[in-house]
Scaffold this motif. Structure first.
Motif, PDB file in Angstrom:
ATOM      1  N   SER A   7      48.526  48.342  51.196  1.00  0.00           N
ATOM      2  CA  SER A   7      47.509  47.474  51.755  1.00  0.00           C
ATOM      3  C   SER A   7      46.376  48.127  52.466  1.00  0.00           C
ATOM      4  O   SER A   7      46.646  49.588  52.823  1.00  0.00           O
ATOM      5  CB  SER A   7      48.067  46.706  52.855  1.00  0.00           C
ATOM      6  OG  SER A   7      49.066  45.667  52.410  1.00  0.00           O
ATOM      7  N   ARG A  29      38.721  34.587  54.024  1.00  0.00           N
ATOM      8  CA  ARG A  29      39.742  34.684  55.365  1.00  0.00           C
ATOM      9  C   ARG A  29      38.960  34.786  56.406  1.00  0.00           C
ATOM     10  O   ARG A  29      39.191  34.051  57.611  1.00  0.00           O
ATOM     11  CB  ARG A  29      40.916  35.623  55.153  1.00  0.00           C
ATOM     12  CG  ARG A  29      42.064  35.089  54.231  1.00  0.00           C
ATOM     13  CD  ARG A  29      43.272  35.878  54.653  1.00  0.00           C
ATOM     14  NE  ARG A  29      43.187  37.300  54.243  1.00  0.00           N
ATOM     15  CZ  ARG A  29      43.705  38.123  54.981  1.00  0.00           C
ATOM     16  NH1 ARG A  29      44.351  38.111  55.984  1.00  0.00           N
ATOM     17  NH2 ARG A  29      43.472  39.684  54.739  1.00  0.00           N
ATOM     18  N   GLU A  85      44.724  41.126  46.568  1.00  0.00           N
ATOM     19  CA  GLU A  85      43.999  40.284  47.241  1.00  0.00           C
ATOM     20  C   GLU A  85      42.496  40.916  46.921  1.00  0.00           C
ATOM     21  O   GLU A  85      42.190  41.967  47.066  1.00  0.00           O
ATOM     22  CB  GLU A  85      43.950  40.231  48.749  1.00  0.00           C
ATOM     23  CG  GLU A  85      43.322  39.280  49.564  1.00  0.00           C
ATOM     24  CD  GLU A  85      43.471  38.993  50.819  1.00  0.00           C
ATOM     25  OE1 GLU A  85      43.102  38.092  51.348  1.00  0.00           O
ATOM     26  OE2 GLU A  85      43.957  40.360  51.852  1.00  0.00           O
ATOM     27  N   GLU A 101      38.367  40.968  47.344  1.00  0.00           N
ATOM     28  CA  GLU A 101      37.122  41.080  48.475  1.00  0.00           C
ATOM     29  C   GLU A 101      36.746  39.922  48.634  1.00  0.00           C
ATOM     30  O   GLU A 101      36.585  39.594  50.038  1.00  0.00           O
ATOM     31  CB  GLU A 101      36.182  41.968  48.182  1.00  0.00           C
ATOM     32  CG  GLU A 101      36.296  43.617  48.349  1.00  0.00           C
ATOM     33  CD  GLU A 101      37.146  43.961  46.910  1.00  0.00           C
ATOM     34  OE1 GLU A 101      37.218  43.500  46.031  1.00  0.00           O
ATOM     35  OE2 GLU A 101      37.886  45.207  47.309  1.00  0.00           O
ATOM     36  N   ARG A 153      38.684  36.925  48.506  1.00  0.00           N
ATOM     37  CA  ARG A 153      39.563  36.102  49.362  1.00  0.00           C
ATOM     38  C   ARG A 153      39.513  36.734  50.933  1.00  0.00           C
ATOM     39  O   ARG A 153      39.764  35.955  51.609  1.00  0.00           O
ATOM     40  CB  ARG A 153      40.891  36.321  48.512  1.00  0.00           C
ATOM     41  CG  ARG A 153      42.091  35.437  49.586  1.00  0.00           C
ATOM     42  CD  ARG A 153      43.272  35.539  48.913  1.00  0.00           C
ATOM     43  NE  ARG A 153      44.130  34.314  49.389  1.00  0.00           N
ATOM     44  CZ  ARG A 153      44.715  34.367  50.695  1.00  0.00           C
ATOM     45  NH1 ARG A 153      44.382  35.526  51.325  1.00  0.00           N
ATOM     46  NH2 ARG A 153      45.654  33.556  50.973  1.00  0.00           N
ATOM     47  N   LEU A 154      39.533  38.089  51.009  1.00  0.00           N
ATOM     48  CA  LEU A 154      39.354  38.781  52.178  1.00  0.00           C
ATOM     49  C   LEU A 154      38.345  38.069  53.061  1.00  0.00           C
ATOM     50  O   LEU A 154      38.286  37.825  54.269  1.00  0.00           O
ATOM     51  CB  LEU A 154      39.208  40.223  52.173  1.00  0.00           C
ATOM     52  CG  LEU A 154      39.404  41.015  53.326  1.00  0.00           C
ATOM     53  CD1 LEU A 154      40.635  40.957  54.130  1.00  0.00           C
ATOM     54  CD2 LEU A 154      38.919  42.404  53.075  1.00  0.00           C
ATOM     55  N   SER A 202      30.636  39.597  49.432  1.00  0.00           N
ATOM     56  CA  SER A 202      31.809  40.399  49.190  1.00  0.00           C
ATOM     57  C   SER A 202      31.682  41.691  48.468  1.00  0.00           C
ATOM     58  O   SER A 202      32.614  42.616  48.653  1.00  0.00           O
ATOM     59  CB  SER A 202      33.062  39.762  48.998  1.00  0.00           C
ATOM     60  OG  SER A 202      32.856  39.161  47.678  1.00  0.00           O
ATOM     61  N   GLY A 227      49.482  37.361  54.939  1.00  0.00           N
ATOM     62  CA  GLY A 227      48.616  37.576  53.971  1.00  0.00           C
ATOM     63  C   GLY A 227      49.252  36.873  52.509  1.00  0.00           C
ATOM     64  O   GLY A 227      50.480  36.130  52.671  1.00  0.00           O
ATOM     65  N   GLN A 252      44.320  43.972  53.717  1.00  0.00           N
ATOM     66  CA  GLN A 252      44.107  43.643  52.531  1.00  0.00           C
ATOM     67  C   GLN A 252      45.274  43.944  51.365  1.00  0.00           C
ATOM     68  O   GLN A 252      45.340  45.113  51.404  1.00  0.00           O
ATOM     69  CB  GLN A 252      42.605  43.973  51.888  1.00  0.00           C
ATOM     70  CG  GLN A 252      42.455  43.519  50.461  1.00  0.00           C
ATOM     71  CD  GLN A 252      41.287  44.160  49.875  1.00  0.00           C
ATOM     72  OE1 GLN A 252      40.715  45.393  50.280  1.00  0.00           O
ATOM     73  NE2 GLN A 252      40.422  43.406  48.963  1.00  0.00           N
ATOM     74  N   HIS A 253      46.077  42.861  51.049  1.00  0.00           N
ATOM     75  CA  HIS A 253      47.147  43.166  49.943  1.00  0.00           C
ATOM     76  C   HIS A 253      46.456  43.836  48.776  1.00  0.00           C
ATOM     77  O   HIS A 253      45.135  43.513  48.617  1.00  0.00           O
ATOM     78  CB  HIS A 253      47.910  41.745  49.972  1.00  0.00           C
ATOM     79  CG  HIS A 253      48.907  41.837  49.116  1.00  0.00           C
ATOM     80  ND1 HIS A 253      49.046  41.868  47.680  1.00  0.00           N
ATOM     81  CD2 HIS A 253      50.437  42.249  49.492  1.00  0.00           C
ATOM     82  CE1 HIS A 253      50.219  42.376  47.303  1.00  0.00           C
ATOM     83  NE2 HIS A 253      50.926  42.324  48.252  1.00  0.00           N
TER      84      HIS A 253
END
Length: 180
Positions: free
Chosen positions: A5, A43, A35, A37, A39-40, A142, A60, A31-32
């Motif tokens: 991550s 969130r 995942e 950018e 989606r990050l 992003s 996450g 950030q998994h």
């Protein structure tokens, strides 16, 4: 936190005139590896749009038992579950039964098609608050997302004015449920 991550630190300047919420928040997000950018960033924006004291990021994408974002009370009971993306309808129905408040922030290239396909089923979930975010804006902001960046989230009349580092954009916060 999953192995591999990445850790992001953000300073979020929140000016939500619709809710009379004005905050400067220092946030850390993991950030998994799977995942995106987009989606990050979604969130982070959902956190700002729902902000209230006690709101926290969950485990996450690798943790199905935890919300992306949630509010728990002093007894560790979930009071508000905030979901991101285009989740499975069965999952949403279960969450709807278990929690007093449920919000969903939908984004992505297929978001409109997903909504049109599932609108009738989602409308039956009375506690669900569903918002659609403009995918082109999310993608643009992003791009090149990095730790240490300052993020400004201004909301007035459900119009969002966003700045991520030196990138700026405007987009409506489209509320699909509950219907007006």
């Amino acid at each position: 936190m999953a192995r591999g991550s990445r850790i992001f630190k953000f300073k979020l300047y929140l000016s939500d005139m619709d809710r009379h919420c004005y905050e400067q928040l220092d946030l850390t997000l993991a950030q998994h590896p799977s995942e995106s950018e987009q989606r990050l960033l979604t969130r982070l924006l959902a956190y700002g749009l729902e902000y209230e004291p006690g709101l926290a990021f969950g485990g996450g994408v690798s943790s199905t038992d935890e919300a992306p974002i949630w509010l728990r009370n002093d007894f560790d009971e979930v009071q508000h579950w905030i979901e991101i993306g285009q989740p499975d309808l069965e999952r949403l129905a279960k969450l709807h039964k278990r929690h007093p408040r449920l919000s969903l922030y939908v984004y992505g290239a297929n978001a409109h098609r997903w909504w049109n396909q599932h609108q009738a089923s989602l409308s039956a979930l009375a506690k669900l608050h569903l918002y659609l975010l403009d995918n082109a804006v999310i993608e643009s902001l992003s791009e090149g997302l990095r730790s240490g960046v300052e993020v400004q989230l201004n909301r007035q009349d459900n119009l969002l004015y966003l700045a991520v580092g030196d990138r700026q954009a405007e987009m409506p916060l489209t509320r699909l449920l509950p219907e007006h």
